[in-house]
Design an enzyme around this catalytic site. Structure first.
Site, PDB file in Angstrom:
ATOM      1  N   SER A 104       4.125  -6.625  33.157  1.00 16.51           N
ATOM      2  CA  SER A 104       4.521  -5.223  33.024  1.00 16.51           C
ATOM      3  C   SER A 104       5.730  -4.827  33.854  1.00 16.51           C
ATOM      4  O   SER A 104       6.166  -3.677  33.789  1.00 16.51           O
ATOM      5  CB  SER A 104       3.343  -4.313  33.371  1.00 16.51           C
ATOM      6  OG  SER A 104       2.395  -4.321  32.336  1.00 16.51           O
ATOM      7  N   LYS A 107       8.409  -3.187  31.915  1.00 10.61           N
ATOM      8  CA  LYS A 107       8.419  -1.748  31.651  1.00 10.61           C
ATOM      9  C   LYS A 107       9.586  -1.052  32.355  1.00 10.61           C
ATOM     10  O   LYS A 107       9.937   0.082  31.995  1.00 10.61           O
ATOM     11  CB  LYS A 107       7.094  -1.123  32.069  1.00 10.61           C
ATOM     12  CG  LYS A 107       5.917  -1.462  31.148  1.00 10.61           C
ATOM     13  CD  LYS A 107       4.647  -0.746  31.606  1.00 10.61           C
ATOM     14  CE  LYS A 107       3.505  -0.904  30.602  1.00 10.61           C
ATOM     15  NZ  LYS A 107       2.878  -2.242  30.640  1.00 10.61           N
ATOM     16  N   SER A 162       0.477   1.866  34.314  1.00 13.65           N
ATOM     17  CA  SER A 162       1.042   0.854  33.430  1.00 13.65           C
ATOM     18  C   SER A 162       0.395   0.920  32.050  1.00 13.65           C
ATOM     19  O   SER A 162       0.110  -0.094  31.436  1.00 13.65           O
ATOM     20  CB  SER A 162       0.883  -0.544  34.016  1.00 13.65           C
ATOM     21  OG  SER A 162       1.832  -1.418  33.467  1.00 13.65           O
TER      22      SER A 162
END
Length: 409
Positions: A104, A107, A162
């Site tokens: 993640s 992101k 997240s």
């Protein structure tokens, strides 16, 4: 993350199975175990790596410049990099151009790409199709179809929890997953991040999806110039709009960056931590991008896939590398490369420290605030969360998962 009173408020995360191109990729997001030596899919860096930013950055193994202090002992990450966020100098690195699954931390690129496109005060009523392509078992903040959310709330869901559900809703607002992936790839290229190949907007394990410590640092550095990015990634906790499981009442979402919070035995909070992003998947192991500011000076550290299976190892190594970076800067260590693609990537880069000046960064005002979040919750946390969900009977989440079909994640 602490589970104190989070029952009924945080959706279950766990192991996800996804079949793509006749290959099965097992992904565990926020409910992941700490990776052991046998779990990491690759052991050795490529024989040849990119020299973007300087020739020394293409060499395998740990790299430092003249005048640098000794590196911390016991560093086990497959790849890491320490950079000066004000001068763009790279002070130390190991395999920084090794393309690895990013989890993640990707992101950050999603935020770089999409955050400027949609006004923060825009509202959106979520429909089931907004979740098309979202991977089974994804980490979620608790976005529910049929409810209306402000864009600003969705971004807090991305940065603090997240939430892949929040990512997919924002991607739907941006024209869909395919369009967003194309835009992210173009954004990466514009930043000089050539190790990155984007397949999913949320970092979910996908065949061929990779980034590098160098590229992830670029994404963080670019993002921190945006005041909204800087604020959200430095927020320790917030409220998120509630749904049926909370009787419509907002619920607390906490930042899962343990270097910031000190939760779960990660030690004291790191002084001046700005945050950025952390993550975990089976293929990526634990990953983290951290930024901190001391005495008006900013340091960035990216750590990818520590091989030591100890709990909180990624935060331990990030902490030690931040300390090392501030120490190296204080001692006038010579850089080994640059994050500035416009500067020559030659041996001259390592010959002397950069004299480049820069305006006060957007993140300076919030450097001592809490900040970052992502999917690197522990196996114990995931188990507790699963029990909480089962007890609370959040059937809408389960029904929504059953209704989803595998797509671009």
């Amino acid at each position: 993350m602490q589970l104190r009173d989070h029952a009924l408020r945080k959706p279950l995360t766990g192991i996800a199975a996804l079949t793509v191109m006749a290959a099965v990729t097992m992904t565990m997001t926020a409910a992941g175990r700490a990776p052991g030596l046998a779990q990491s899919p690759v052991r050795r860096p490529p024989a040849q790596m990119s020299a973007v930013g300087g020739e020394q950055l293409s060499r395998p193994g740990p790299q430092t410049g003249p005048g640098a202090p000794a590196l911390p002992s016991g560093l086990s990450a497959l790849s890491w990099m320490v950079s000066d966020g004000d001068s763009d100098d790279v002070l130390g690195a190991q395999n920084p151009h090794w393309p690895l699954p990013p989890a993640s931390t990707l992101k950050t690129l999603f935020a770089d790409t999409v955050l400027p496109k949609i006004p923060q005060d825009e509202v959106h009523r979520v429909v089931e199709s907004d979740f098309d392509g979202m991977g089974e078992g994804s980490s979620e903040v608790g976005v529910m179809p049929g409810q209306t959310y402000r864009v600003s709330d969705l971004w807090l869901g991305v940065f603090l929890r997240s939430g892949n559900d929040a990512v997919h809703v924002l991607a739907a607002m941006n024209g869909g997953v395919a369009t967003t992936v194309q835009q992210m790839q173009a954004e990466a290229a514009s930043l000089g991040a050539h190790d990155t190949h984007v397949v999913s907007p949320d970092g979910y394990d996908m065949p061929g999806q990779v980034s590098s410590a160098y590229d992830l640092t670029l994404f963080a550095l670019h993002g921190l110039k945006n005041p909204v990015f800087a604020k959200d990634c430095s927020t320790a906790s917030s409220e998120f709009p509630g749904g049926p499981s909370t009787k419509g009442k907002p619920f607390e979402i906490d930042n899962t960056n343990r270097l910031l919070t000190g939760f779960d035995g990660a030690g004291p909070t790191y002084p001046g931590l700005i945050g950025v992003k952390n993550g975990y998947t089976t293929n990526a192991g634990n990953t983290v991008i951290e930024a901190a500011r001391h005495d008006g000076h900013t340091m960035l550290v990216t750590v990818m896939n520590p091989q030591n299976p100890e709990r909180n190892e990624v935060y331990k190594e990030a902490r030690e590398l931040l300390d090392w970076g501030f120490n190296a800067e204080a001692h006038g260590a010579h850089p080994i490369g640059t994050l500035d693609a416009a500067r020559p990537a030659s041996s001259d880069t390592a010959a002397k420290p950069s004299t480049k000046s820069s305006p006060a960064p957007a993140w300076a005002a919030s450097a001592n605030a809490a900040g970052t979040a992502d999917t690197s919750a522990s196996y114990a946390e995931a188990t507790a969360a699963a029990v909480a969900v089962a007890v609370g009977g959040t059937l809408l989440f389960a029904r929504r998962r059953r209704a989803r079909r595998r797509g671009n994640l």
